[in-house]
Scaffold this motif. Structure first.
Motif, PDB file in Angstrom:
ATOM      1  N   HIS A  72       0.829  -1.206   0.000  1.00  0.00           N
ATOM      2  CA  HIS A  72       0.000   0.000   0.000  1.00  0.00           C
ATOM      3  C   HIS A  72       0.865   1.259   0.000  1.00  0.00           C
ATOM      4  N   GLU A  77       0.266   3.385  -3.398  1.00  0.00           N
ATOM      5  CA  GLU A  77      -0.740   4.426  -3.238  1.00  0.00           C
ATOM      6  C   GLU A  77      -0.317   5.658  -4.034  1.00  0.00           C
ATOM      7  N   THR A 102      -5.117  -3.621  -1.662  1.00  0.00           N
ATOM      8  CA  THR A 102      -5.369  -2.637  -0.609  1.00  0.00           C
ATOM      9  C   THR A 102      -6.350  -1.556  -1.047  1.00  0.00           C
ATOM     10  N   ARG A 144      -6.716   0.537  -3.778  1.00  0.00           N
ATOM     11  CA  ARG A 144      -6.435   1.807  -4.454  1.00  0.00           C
ATOM     12  C   ARG A 144      -7.218   1.946  -5.758  1.00  0.00           C
ATOM     13  N   ARG A 155     -10.998   2.405  -4.965  1.00  0.00           N
ATOM     14  CA  ARG A 155     -11.268   3.804  -4.644  1.00  0.00           C
ATOM     15  C   ARG A 155     -11.343   4.657  -5.902  1.00  0.00           C
ATOM     16  N   HIS A 156     -10.455   4.394  -6.855  1.00  0.00           N
ATOM     17  CA  HIS A 156     -10.471   5.157  -8.104  1.00  0.00           C
ATOM     18  C   HIS A 156     -11.779   4.937  -8.862  1.00  0.00           C
ATOM     19  N   TYR A 161      -9.608   3.117   3.254  1.00  0.00           N
ATOM     20  CA  TYR A 161     -10.807   3.618   2.572  1.00  0.00           C
ATOM     21  C   TYR A 161     -12.050   3.161   3.326  1.00  0.00           C
TER      22      TYR A 161
END
Length: 232
Positions: free
Chosen positions: A28, A32, A72, A74, A77-78, A103
């Protein structure tokens, strides 16, 4: 994060789970923000998200999208930031724990791509963002059939994978990653072989992109957008 061979366990699955539990925090930390540096990846993800959103808005498929092998979180989230109704699933409890902390507004579950705890046709979209790279052909074929099962007719799949420069299949053993000892097999595939596996799983390829290795890449990078047909 990535997936493994047998349906919920077995020696290879255990090795993959242990490896990613071990590297989760450093994975992460190191990755990230990486998407912000790769316009190509963002463009491919936006195309996928827009196609799912358009079909869902027309009432033709569910809006739900699963990021399978989400690591993790990322990319999950995008996709959320692109407007997708997305959740993540990963084999590694360690990766899921980091994702939930990083998140907290998103849903993450521990699970296996080889046996998803989802009804048939439940999803409008499936993202597999380099999450099948530890699967050899029999396991990859099984996973693609599972993706087809959980996609609604008309649903979209985006598969990102490590491509070869010529051979249909390349394999290497990875024993160190993200600053830790690991036990991982990594497979690269010719795009034509991926297309045949998708077709055998009942999925129709709609777009393909193969890019030369960029900074930090050890091989070409492949992206395939496919869909589950509306009729058999």
């Amino acid at each position: 994060m990535t997936e493994t061979s047998s349906r919920a366990g077995g020696p290879r699955a255990d090795a993959v789970r242990r490896s990613y539990d071990t590297v989760a925090a450093d994975y992460h930390r190191l990755l990230e923000g990486h998407l912000e540096t790769v316009p190509r990846d963002r463009a491919v993800l936006e195309l996928f998200a827009r196609e799912v959103a358009a079909e869902a808005a027309a009432g033709r498929i569910p809006a739900a999208v699963a990021d399978l092998g989400c690591g993790t979180g990322r990319v999950t989230r995008h996709l959320r930031d692109l407007g997708a109704e997305v959740f993540g699933v990963d084999l590694s409890p360690g990766m899921v724990a980091v994702a939930r902390e990083a998140y907290p507004g998103l849903r993450f579950e521990v699970g296996s791509m080889t046996a998803l705890d989802l009804p048939d046709g439940a999803l409008g979209g499936v993202l597999a963002w380099y999450s099948t790279v530890h699967l050899d052909e029999p396991e990859l074929a099984l996973v693609l059939r599972e993706f087809a099962r959980v996609l609604a007719p008309g649903g979209r799949l985006l598969l990102a994978f490590k491509a070869t420069g010529g051979p249909e299949r390349e394999h290497r053993r990875l024993e160190r990653a993200y600053g830790h000892a690991v036990e991982l097999d990594v497979y690269r595939w010719a795009p034509e072989r991926i297309a045949r596996l998708l077709a055998a799983a009942g999925l129709v390829e709609s777009a393909r992109l193969v890019c030369e290795p960029g900074p930090g890449d050890a091989s070409p990078q492949g992206f395939v957008l496919a869909r589950r047909p509306r009729t058999a």
